[in-house]
Design a protein around this motif. Structure first.
Motif, PDB file in Angstrom:
ATOM      1  N   HIS B  74      29.067  39.177  46.027  1.00 58.31           N
ATOM      2  CA  HIS B  74      30.684  39.638  45.363  1.00 58.31           C
ATOM      3  C   HIS B  74      30.858  39.813  46.867  1.00 58.31           C
ATOM      4  O   HIS B  74      30.586  40.315  48.493  1.00 58.31           O
ATOM      5  CB  HIS B  74      30.247  40.850  44.924  1.00 58.31           C
ATOM      6  CG  HIS B  74      31.515  41.760  44.555  1.00 58.31           C
ATOM      7  ND1 HIS B  74      32.394  41.889  43.878  1.00 58.31           N
ATOM      8  CD2 HIS B  74      31.865  42.600  45.332  1.00 58.31           C
ATOM      9  CE1 HIS B  74      33.211  42.025  44.068  1.00 58.31           C
ATOM     10  NE2 HIS B  74      33.152  42.850  45.010  1.00 58.31           N
ATOM     11  N   GLU B  76      35.432  41.098  48.534  1.00 58.72           N
ATOM     12  CA  GLU B  76      36.812  41.655  48.264  1.00 58.72           C
ATOM     13  C   GLU B  76      37.066  42.887  48.995  1.00 58.72           C
ATOM     14  O   GLU B  76      36.179  43.153  50.050  1.00 58.72           O
ATOM     15  CB  GLU B  76      35.967  42.830  47.004  1.00 58.72           C
ATOM     16  CG  GLU B  76      35.590  43.539  46.916  1.00 58.72           C
ATOM     17  CD  GLU B  76      36.618  44.778  45.703  1.00 58.72           C
ATOM     18  OE1 GLU B  76      37.614  44.920  45.030  1.00 58.72           O
ATOM     19  OE2 GLU B  76      35.476  45.383  45.335  1.00 58.72           O
ATOM     20  N   LYS B  78      38.540  45.304  49.744  1.00 63.14           N
ATOM     21  CA  LYS B  78      38.601  46.845  49.570  1.00 63.14           C
ATOM     22  C   LYS B  78      39.725  48.165  49.790  1.00 63.14           C
ATOM     23  O   LYS B  78      40.250  47.987  48.409  1.00 63.14           O
ATOM     24  CB  LYS B  78      37.599  47.605  49.790  1.00 63.14           C
ATOM     25  CG  LYS B  78      36.715  48.781  49.315  1.00 63.14           C
ATOM     26  CD  LYS B  78      35.537  49.369  49.728  1.00 63.14           C
ATOM     27  CE  LYS B  78      35.592  51.083  49.668  1.00 63.14           C
ATOM     28  NZ  LYS B  78      34.946  50.987  50.398  1.00 63.14           N
ATOM     29  N   SER B  79      40.039  47.403  50.206  1.00 62.23           N
ATOM     30  CA  SER B  79      41.295  48.844  51.152  1.00 62.23           C
ATOM     31  C   SER B  79      42.527  48.007  52.496  1.00 62.23           C
ATOM     32  O   SER B  79      41.521  47.070  53.167  1.00 62.23           O
ATOM     33  CB  SER B  79      41.560  49.503  51.682  1.00 62.23           C
ATOM     34  OG  SER B  79      40.205  49.690  52.403  1.00 62.23           O
ATOM     35  N   VAL B  88      44.598  43.029  48.181  1.00 62.60           N
ATOM     36  CA  VAL B  88      43.634  43.965  47.787  1.00 62.60           C
ATOM     37  C   VAL B  88      43.491  43.163  46.171  1.00 62.60           C
ATOM     38  O   VAL B  88      43.019  43.418  45.346  1.00 62.60           O
ATOM     39  CB  VAL B  88      44.033  45.300  48.332  1.00 62.60           C
ATOM     40  CG1 VAL B  88      43.205  46.818  47.400  1.00 62.60           C
ATOM     41  CG2 VAL B  88      44.066  45.903  49.909  1.00 62.60           C
ATOM     42  N   LYS B  89      44.939  44.198  46.090  1.00 60.37           N
ATOM     43  CA  LYS B  89      44.662  43.173  44.242  1.00 60.37           C
ATOM     44  C   LYS B  89      44.531  41.863  43.772  1.00 60.37           C
ATOM     45  O   LYS B  89      44.337  41.825  42.519  1.00 60.37           O
ATOM     46  CB  LYS B  89      46.977  42.913  44.219  1.00 60.37           C
ATOM     47  CG  LYS B  89      47.674  43.874  44.354  1.00 60.37           C
ATOM     48  CD  LYS B  89      49.013  44.400  44.077  1.00 60.37           C
ATOM     49  CE  LYS B  89      49.745  45.236  44.605  1.00 60.37           C
ATOM     50  NZ  LYS B  89      51.055  44.554  45.211  1.00 60.37           N
ATOM     51  N   HIS B  90      43.909  41.276  44.515  1.00 62.15           N
ATOM     52  CA  HIS B  90      43.655  39.249  44.630  1.00 62.15           C
ATOM     53  C   HIS B  90      41.965  40.091  43.541  1.00 62.15           C
ATOM     54  O   HIS B  90      41.602  39.492  42.631  1.00 62.15           O
ATOM     55  CB  HIS B  90      44.014  39.257  46.058  1.00 62.15           C
ATOM     56  CG  HIS B  90      42.326  37.717  45.667  1.00 62.15           C
ATOM     57  ND1 HIS B  90      43.669  36.507  45.459  1.00 62.15           N
ATOM     58  CD2 HIS B  90      41.486  37.118  45.249  1.00 62.15           C
ATOM     59  CE1 HIS B  90      42.481  35.499  45.254  1.00 62.15           C
ATOM     60  NE2 HIS B  90      41.584  35.575  45.270  1.00 62.15           N
ATOM     61  N   GLY B  91      41.603  40.588  43.520  1.00 66.10           N
ATOM     62  CA  GLY B  91      40.180  41.525  43.795  1.00 66.10           C
ATOM     63  C   GLY B  91      39.220  41.354  44.274  1.00 66.10           C
ATOM     64  O   GLY B  91      39.506  40.366  45.339  1.00 66.10           O
ATOM     65  N   ALA B  92      38.023  40.714  43.317  1.00 67.05           N
ATOM     66  CA  ALA B  92      36.716  39.913  44.555  1.00 67.05           C
ATOM     67  C   ALA B  92      37.666  37.652  43.873  1.00 67.05           C
ATOM     68  O   ALA B  92      37.631  37.942  43.223  1.00 67.05           O
ATOM     69  CB  ALA B  92      35.362  39.363  43.113  1.00 67.05           C
ATOM     70  N   GLU B  94      36.764  35.022  43.539  1.00 70.60           N
ATOM     71  CA  GLU B  94      36.164  34.124  42.788  1.00 70.60           C
ATOM     72  C   GLU B  94      36.030  32.071  42.609  1.00 70.60           C
ATOM     73  O   GLU B  94      34.679  31.340  42.436  1.00 70.60           O
ATOM     74  CB  GLU B  94      36.178  34.579  41.094  1.00 70.60           C
ATOM     75  CG  GLU B  94      35.833  35.591  41.054  1.00 70.60           C
ATOM     76  CD  GLU B  94      36.793  36.255  39.381  1.00 70.60           C
ATOM     77  OE1 GLU B  94      38.255  35.692  39.526  1.00 70.60           O
ATOM     78  OE2 GLU B  94      35.966  37.468  39.028  1.00 70.60           O
ATOM     79  N   ILE B 100      40.944  34.922  49.360  1.00 69.66           N
ATOM     80  CA  ILE B 100      41.345  35.603  49.238  1.00 69.66           C
ATOM     81  C   ILE B 100      42.526  35.836  50.673  1.00 69.66           C
ATOM     82  O   ILE B 100      42.017  35.770  51.977  1.00 69.66           O
ATOM     83  CB  ILE B 100      40.151  37.068  49.252  1.00 69.66           C
ATOM     84  CG1 ILE B 100      39.849  37.035  48.456  1.00 69.66           C
ATOM     85  CG2 ILE B 100      41.403  38.587  49.227  1.00 69.66           C
ATOM     86  CD1 ILE B 100      38.868  38.787  48.068  1.00 69.66           C
TER      87      ILE B 100
END
Ligand code: ZN
Lengths: 302, 125
Positions: B74, B76, B78-79, B88-92, B94, B100
């Motif tokens: 994983h 992402e 985080k901030s 940040v809104k992208h999330g993990a 994938e 990202i």
């Protein structure tokens, strides 16, 4: 355009810019299509004379220049020939008779097109097909629109025609894989590019078989038959999308040897990757820093 | 009676071979390599599947800090102190098609291309 179009743009205003670029591509498609009854090309083929829009004039002038550059290997007057081979949707593929081919060949060649200011006139049986150049023209316009809208990083894919706008958001080059003519899921190698168009032509996607013979859709206007130049595919890299699109067909028809000599006179205008019938890979020497492959390949020097 | 024993021994032998072959032939984990880039240059390459525990990486850009969170399999953002927070809104992370991206701070987190992980493919139509 009966092809898949994908636009990936990075930037804050990317959404509206992508929409504008897409609608420009669709507008050009309607204008330049052979089969769309509302297109200028359709009317020109039917009436043999029109007062043309700036886009059609521009593109026709470019096409004739590339026709001369390739000694007629790239030709936009192939419509009657393509028709008798049945390579339009709604037609059935078949091998035409010698007489049909001879008749079609009489109508082929840029000398049957006359341009006077914005009037275009064709000889009586001549008809145009801009399918080998219109996508390049459209992707160039789409790239221009994205740039005008402040998008400096985007990738346009128009049915196998790739256009890199700028480089990736992180500043590195885009990586464009070249399809293996023998297996669509595999690749011949990859090109690292920025600010450039990458276009491939080959006979491995549209073809038919008759009596054990394979006939593909890229026709040689010297013989009237599918080009047998010893190549499976040609990929052209150029900052000029329109040139890349037209030359991918032109170089395919010319074959490796003639294409190499055209390259040596124009090595600042384009580069190319060739896959031969024997699955050998050749690249022009201006691509040696951007091409990578698991296969062995030869470099064509000037 | 004897035949049955032989059959059992034989099938056991086959089973042992099969298990051994599976252990040898399948890689323990497919690797999942991501690259973290800032201003176009590689900051770090990480195989997410060999990560144990949790980790954070902080990068500083024109618009402040980006904090990347990593755990097994994983990654992402985080901030971030960038104005749009799109990263940040992208999330993990994938898919290889959607990296990202923090455009303001010029940070990109993406899967590293394997042999065929190109951005696009050109071919005849
Ligand atoms: Zn951000």
């Amino acid at each position: 355009m009966d092809t898949i179009m994908t636009l990936t743009a990075y930037g804050s205003k990317s959404e509206s810019a992508v929409k504008t670029a897409e609608s420009e591509i669709n507008r050009l498609d309607t204008l330049l299509s052979v089969q769309n009854k509302n297109s200028e090309i359709y009317r020109l083929n039917r009436d043999k004379t029109i007062s043309a829009s700036a886009d059609t004039l521009n593109l026709l002038n470019r096409a004739i220049k590339i026709y001369n550059m390739t000694d007629g290997a790239f030709d936009i007057t192939t419509e009657p020939l393509t028709r008798i081979w049945g390579f339009y949707s709604g037609l059935k593929n078949r091998v035409p008779s010698e007489n049909e081919i001879a008749d079609a060949l009489k109508t082929v060649g840029a000398e049957h097109i006359r341009i006077d200011k914005n009037n275009i006139t064709l000889d009586r049986n001549t008809s145009l097909d801009l399918g080998g150049i219109a996508k390049g023209y459209a992707s160039a316009r789409a790239a221009q629109i994205l740039e005008e809208n402040g998008i400096y990083s985007a990738l346009i894919s128009l049915g196998g025609n790739i256009r890199a706008v700028g480089s990736k958001p992180d500043g590195s080059d885009w990586s464009v894989a070249i399809t293996d003519p023998d297996d669509n899921t595999q690749q011949v190698g990859t090109l690292s590019v920025s600010n450039t168009a990458v276009v491939t032509s080959g006979g491995y996607q549209r073809y038919f078989e008759e009596n054990g013979q394979v006939y593909h859709h890229i026709l040689n206007t010297d013989t009237g038959y599918p080009a047998k130049s010893g190549l499976k595919s040609v990929t052209v890299v150029s900052e000029d999308d329109t040139l890349a699109d037209a030359l991918s067909t032109g170089l395919f028809v010319m074959g490796l040897e003639r294409a190499s000599s055209l390259y040596s006179e124009n090595n600042t205008l384009f580069g190319a990757v060739f896959v031969t019938d024997k699955n050998e890979v050749y690249i022009t020497d201006n691509l040696k820093n951007s091409f990578s492959s698991q296969r062995s390949f030869e470099v064509i020097k000037i | 009676m004897k035949t049955r024993v032989w059959i059992i021994i034989l099938s056991l032998a086959v089973l042992v071979c099969a298990v051994w072959w599976m252990l040898v032939s399948t890689p323990s984990y497919p690797s999942k390599i991501v690259g973290i880039y800032q201003n176009g240059s590689l900051v770090e390459k990480i195989d997410l599947n060999s990560v144990t525990g949790e980790r954070e990486i902080t990068l500083s850009g024109k618009f402040g800090k980006n904090t990347i969170f990593i755990s097994h399999g994983h990654i992402e953002m985080k901030s971030a102190e960038c104005p749009d927070k799109i990263c940040v809104k992208h999330g993990a992370l994938e898919s290889s098609g959607t990296p990202i991206v923090c455009l303001p701070n010029k940070v990109v987190i993406k899967f590293e291309s394997s042999s065929d992980g190109a951005d696009a493919k050109t071919g005849a139509v």
